[in-house]
Design a protein around this motif. Structure first.
Motif, PDB file in Angstrom:
ATOM      1  N   ARG A   1      15.107   1.951  14.740  1.00 50.16           N
ATOM      2  CA  ARG A   1      15.913   2.692  14.138  1.00 50.16           C
ATOM      3  C   ARG A   1      15.098   3.412  13.477  1.00 50.16           C
ATOM      4  O   ARG A   1      15.448   4.364  13.437  1.00 50.16           O
ATOM      5  CB  ARG A   1      17.189   1.761  13.200  1.00 50.16           C
ATOM      6  N   ILE A   2      14.273   2.907  12.603  1.00 44.46           N
ATOM      7  CA  ILE A   2      13.614   4.085  11.914  1.00 44.46           C
ATOM      8  C   ILE A   2      12.074   4.954  12.977  1.00 44.46           C
ATOM      9  O   ILE A   2      11.907   6.079  12.759  1.00 44.46           O
ATOM     10  CB  ILE A   2      12.029   2.815  11.003  1.00 44.46           C
ATOM     11  N   ILE A   3      12.184   4.875  13.660  1.00 42.53           N
ATOM     12  CA  ILE A   3      11.357   5.161  14.701  1.00 42.53           C
ATOM     13  C   ILE A   3      12.131   6.324  14.853  1.00 42.53           C
ATOM     14  O   ILE A   3      11.795   7.066  15.096  1.00 42.53           O
ATOM     15  CB  ILE A   3      10.685   4.595  15.615  1.00 42.53           C
ATOM     16  N   GLU A   4      13.983   5.845  15.542  1.00 44.67           N
ATOM     17  CA  GLU A   4      14.289   6.912  15.714  1.00 44.67           C
ATOM     18  C   GLU A   4      14.815   8.394  15.022  1.00 44.67           C
ATOM     19  O   GLU A   4      14.965   9.345  14.596  1.00 44.67           O
ATOM     20  CB  GLU A   4      16.027   6.743  15.941  1.00 44.67           C
ATOM     21  N   LEU A   5      15.073   7.679  12.954  1.00 49.44           N
ATOM     22  CA  LEU A   5      15.069   8.611  11.882  1.00 49.44           C
ATOM     23  C   LEU A   5      13.369   9.900  12.027  1.00 49.44           C
ATOM     24  O   LEU A   5      14.137  10.730  10.827  1.00 49.44           O
ATOM     25  CB  LEU A   5      15.317   8.314  11.422  1.00 49.44           C
ATOM     26  N   PHE A   6      12.334   9.048  12.019  1.00 49.55           N
ATOM     27  CA  PHE A   6      11.768   9.442  11.329  1.00 49.55           C
ATOM     28  C   PHE A   6      10.747  10.761  11.413  1.00 49.55           C
ATOM     29  O   PHE A   6      10.969  10.771  12.737  1.00 49.55           O
ATOM     30  CB  PHE A   6      10.363   8.235  11.421  1.00 49.55           C
ATOM     31  N   ASP A   7      11.284  11.987  10.050  1.00 54.11           N
ATOM     32  CA  ASP A   7      10.988  13.243  10.807  1.00 54.11           C
ATOM     33  C   ASP A   7      10.135  13.609   9.107  1.00 54.11           C
ATOM     34  O   ASP A   7       9.965  13.044   8.251  1.00 54.11           O
ATOM     35  CB  ASP A   7      11.881  13.418  10.819  1.00 54.11           C
ATOM     36  N   PHE A   8       9.732  14.182   9.680  1.00 55.83           N
ATOM     37  CA  PHE A   8       8.413  15.273   8.106  1.00 55.83           C
ATOM     38  C   PHE A   8      10.229  16.045   7.104  1.00 55.83           C
ATOM     39  O   PHE A   8      10.031  16.258   6.179  1.00 55.83           O
ATOM     40  CB  PHE A   8       8.194  16.350   8.404  1.00 55.83           C
ATOM     41  N   GLY A   9      11.346  16.693   8.015  1.00 55.20           N
ATOM     42  CA  GLY A   9      11.858  16.839   7.195  1.00 55.20           C
ATOM     43  C   GLY A   9      12.554  15.951   5.970  1.00 55.20           C
ATOM     44  O   GLY A   9      13.007  16.082   4.900  1.00 55.20           O
ATOM     45  N   GLY A  10      12.604  14.377   6.071  1.00 56.01           N
ATOM     46  CA  GLY A  10      12.688  13.023   5.420  1.00 56.01           C
ATOM     47  C   GLY A  10      11.409  12.651   4.057  1.00 56.01           C
ATOM     48  O   GLY A  10      12.003  12.260   3.127  1.00 56.01           O
ATOM     49  N   ILE A  11      10.752  13.883   4.223  1.00 59.18           N
ATOM     50  CA  ILE A  11       9.509  13.360   3.400  1.00 59.18           C
ATOM     51  C   ILE A  11       9.900  14.079   2.157  1.00 59.18           C
ATOM     52  O   ILE A  11      10.027  15.351   2.258  1.00 59.18           O
ATOM     53  CB  ILE A  11       8.408  13.580   4.427  1.00 59.18           C
ATOM     54  N   VAL A  12       9.564  13.028   0.938  1.00 61.41           N
ATOM     55  CA  VAL A  12      10.271  13.992  -0.204  1.00 61.41           C
ATOM     56  C   VAL A  12       8.686  14.383  -0.423  1.00 61.41           C
ATOM     57  O   VAL A  12       7.538  14.242  -0.948  1.00 61.41           O
ATOM     58  CB  VAL A  12      10.699  13.142  -1.223  1.00 61.41           C
ATOM     59  N   LYS A  13       9.084  16.003  -1.487  1.00 64.74           N
ATOM     60  CA  LYS A  13       7.599  15.570  -2.367  1.00 64.74           C
ATOM     61  C   LYS A  13       7.199  14.563  -3.961  1.00 64.74           C
ATOM     62  O   LYS A  13       6.747  14.755  -4.201  1.00 64.74           O
ATOM     63  CB  LYS A  13       8.063  17.327  -3.383  1.00 64.74           C
ATOM     64  N   SER A  14       8.320  14.642  -4.587  1.00 65.74           N
ATOM     65  CA  SER A  14       8.561  13.909  -5.701  1.00 65.74           C
ATOM     66  C   SER A  14       7.617  12.174  -5.825  1.00 65.74           C
ATOM     67  O   SER A  14       7.746  11.631  -4.347  1.00 65.74           O
ATOM     68  CB  SER A  14       9.939  13.294  -6.440  1.00 65.74           C
ATOM     69  N   ASN A  15       7.138  11.750  -6.339  1.00 64.05           N
ATOM     70  CA  ASN A  15       6.195  10.623  -5.888  1.00 64.05           C
ATOM     71  C   ASN A  15       7.592   9.312  -6.326  1.00 64.05           C
ATOM     72  O   ASN A  15       8.304   9.794  -6.819  1.00 64.05           O
ATOM     73  CB  ASN A  15       4.879   9.893  -7.439  1.00 64.05           C
ATOM     74  N   ALA A  16       6.775   8.476  -5.012  1.00 67.13           N
ATOM     75  CA  ALA A  16       7.719   7.331  -5.071  1.00 67.13           C
ATOM     76  C   ALA A  16       7.201   6.171  -6.012  1.00 67.13           C
ATOM     77  O   ALA A  16       6.122   5.521  -6.098  1.00 67.13           O
ATOM     78  CB  ALA A  16       7.633   6.402  -3.934  1.00 67.13           C
ATOM     79  N   ARG A  17       8.437   5.398  -6.943  1.00 62.65           N
ATOM     80  CA  ARG A  17       7.806   4.287  -8.020  1.00 62.65           C
ATOM     81  C   ARG A  17       8.081   2.734  -6.957  1.00 62.65           C
ATOM     82  O   ARG A  17       9.613   3.023  -6.033  1.00 62.65           O
ATOM     83  CB  ARG A  17       8.498   4.328  -8.745  1.00 62.65           C
ATOM     84  N   PHE A  18       6.992   1.845  -7.016  1.00 60.19           N
ATOM     85  CA  PHE A  18       7.068   1.055  -6.452  1.00 60.19           C
ATOM     86  C   PHE A  18       8.010  -0.289  -7.145  1.00 60.19           C
ATOM     87  O   PHE A  18       7.918  -0.728  -8.424  1.00 60.19           O
ATOM     88  CB  PHE A  18       5.514   0.236  -6.322  1.00 60.19           C
ATOM     89  N   ASP A  19       8.806  -0.739  -6.744  1.00 55.10           N
ATOM     90  CA  ASP A  19       9.821  -1.578  -6.761  1.00 55.10           C
ATOM     91  C   ASP A  19       9.478  -3.315  -6.552  1.00 55.10           C
ATOM     92  O   ASP A  19      10.074  -3.188  -5.436  1.00 55.10           O
ATOM     93  CB  ASP A  19      10.947  -1.450  -6.840  1.00 55.10           C
ATOM     94  N   GLU A  20       8.490  -4.356  -7.327  1.00 55.78           N
ATOM     95  CA  GLU A  20       8.376  -5.137  -6.477  1.00 55.78           C
ATOM     96  C   GLU A  20      10.093  -6.101  -6.200  1.00 55.78           C
ATOM     97  O   GLU A  20       9.836  -6.756  -5.399  1.00 55.78           O
ATOM     98  CB  GLU A  20       7.839  -6.207  -7.877  1.00 55.78           C
TER      99      GLU A  20
END
Ligand code: GLU
Length: 439
Positions: free
Chosen positions: A251-270
């Motif tokens: 499913r991830i492979i099917e959906l993955f594209d550059f359009g979904g990549i965001v500019k804002s930094n992502a916070r790691f959540d253990e």
């Protein structure tokens, strides 16, 4: 196969950090999504800091995450060698090209690249068009004769016919230099896609290798499911259209594209990572879960001597309660030994209300008599109901005391199913021991 060629280009100077793993993952996903080629290139020009050990940890971690590479170390390919340390001749040839074009000159023993002086537009798939001017000439070979990162990185992207450069946003500023070099060589520019940083779970700043949860080997050691780690990592900086969260790799492979990549930094959540792990454990079919359970507990002496079918029934019963494979051994140990430990904290809880010793004695008497001939979960449940009616209490009033008596703790899978799995003989002997102990 498409003409997409992407690469993950780590420098093996430290442990395999989740930031690197996420970069590797995004490249791999893009290659699989487009049916392109995923190249692993080792940027090991820093002889002093590179270590074989780090390379092995990296390859091991990538394999564990399922990030197989189509070209690179161990697998080869048409564009090798895939170690920069083995490409010195190629770098010399490319330096000569720049010298012939008048774009490289010697200064103070080093070799400098002569910039164009023109403004360049960087087209980035995530950050959009950014205008850049690289004002100053910069070194491409050090005075000790070794080539500089910017130079080898671009030369290799050209030689390896890389079409898309997906890498951390911290490289965005380097890209000015890289564009200059691509242009000077007259090479086609790859599509750049810079991905946002991963911030530490609390406070400010980029997640560093010293932060808890930062190294892939921690997850390997704790027997996290690679599918869960991969699933969580892909959402650090990428949002699928309808915000799906728990996903299998197809499913991830099917959906993955550059359009979904965001500019804002992502916070790691253990905690979120742990939650994804639990969800993926739930998703495993029974056979896969059992296989994993045997692997995780391969050194457990009690399990080794246990009947395999019995062990499978135990694992199947416990699967819905397992939040992390790390705790599996503690969760199932009482199924495999009569020397199970009575947990004092659970005891306090269980003995707080009702009359646990009386319930234990009643249940012992009940199971000892012929009143419960079928020892399956449903009959056991019904048996407690009948017993309760007889003694003027609720059937479920027996659950906590009996659970404690036969398992030594206050929580676990459904009690009737535990007793059915243990079988009547063990249930009765454990009850008898507990009755003697708590009388
Ligand atoms: N060796 C560089 C790094 O590890 C590669 C950067 C790139 O992907 O171009 O950051």
């Amino acid at each position: 196969m498409s003409n997409v060629r992407v690469r993950f280009a780590p420098s093996p100077t430290g442990f395999f950090h989740i930031g690197s793993a996420r970069t590797a993952l995004f490249n791999w996903l893009y290659a699989r999504h487009t049916k392109g080629v995923f190249v692993l290139r080792i940027e090991d020009t820093d002889q002093e800091r590179n270590r074989e050990e780090y390379l092995n940890i990296l390859k091991d971690g990538m394999r564990w995450l399922g990030l197989d590479w189509d070209e690179g170390p161990d697998v080869g390919g048409d564009y090798g060698p895939y170690f920069q340390s083995q490409r010195a001749d190629i770098y010399r040839q490319y330096l000569q090209i720049l010298r012939d074009k008048g774009r490289a000159y010697d200064k103070d023993g080093a070799v400098f690249f002569k910039v164009s002086g023109k403004k360049q537009v960087l087209h980035d798939a995530v950050y959009g068009d950014v205008e850049r001017l690289e004002e100053k000439d910069f070194p491409i070979f050090r005075s000790n004769g070794t080539p500089v990162f910017h130079f080898v990185n671009v030369v290799d992207d050209i030689c390896m016919k890389i079409t898309h450069v997906i890498r951390g946003q911290d490289h965005l500023t380097n890209t000015n230099k890289h564009i200059e070099l691509f242009e000077a060589f007259g090479a086609p520019m790859p599509q750049f896609a810079h991905i946002p940083l991963i911030l530490k779970s609390e406070g400010q700043g980029k997640m560093s290798k010293r932060d808890r949860g930062a190294l892939i080997e921690e997850y390997q050691a704790k027997n996290f499911l690679p599918a869960a780690v991969r699933n969580y990592l892909c959402l650090l900086g990428w949002n699928p259209k309808d915000n799906e969260e728990i996903m299998g790799i197809d499913r991830i492979i099917e959906l993955f594209d550059f359009g979904g990549i965001v500019k804002s930094n992502a916070r790691f959540d253990e905690r979120k990572m742990a939650h994804f792990n639990t969800e993926h454990i739930r998703l495993l079919d029974t056979d896969s879960f059992c296989e994993l359970a045997f692997k995780v507990l391969k050194d457990d002496a009690a399990l080794k001597s246990a009947d395999r079918d019995y062990a499978r029934r135990v694992f199947a019963l416990c699967q819905p309660k397992v939040s992390n494979m790390e705790f599996l051994g503690d969760m199932v140990d009482y199924f495999f030994t009569e020397e199970y430990v009575f947990d004092p904290e659970s005891e306090k809880k269980v003995f707080k209300k009702g009359q646990p010793p009386a319930r234990m004695a009643e249940a012992l008497e009940f199971f000892n008599s012929a009143d419960c001939p079928n020892f399956d979960a449903q009959s056991i449940f019904d048996g407690f109901e009948r017993l309760g009616a007889l003694k003027g209490v609720k059937g479920t009033d027996y659950f906590q005391p009996i659970r404690y008596a036969v398992t030594g703790r206050a929580a676990g899978p459904e009690l009737p199913a535990i007793l059915a799995t243990l079988g009547k003989e063990k249930t009765v002997s454990r009850l008898a021991r507990a009755v003697a102990k708590f009388a």
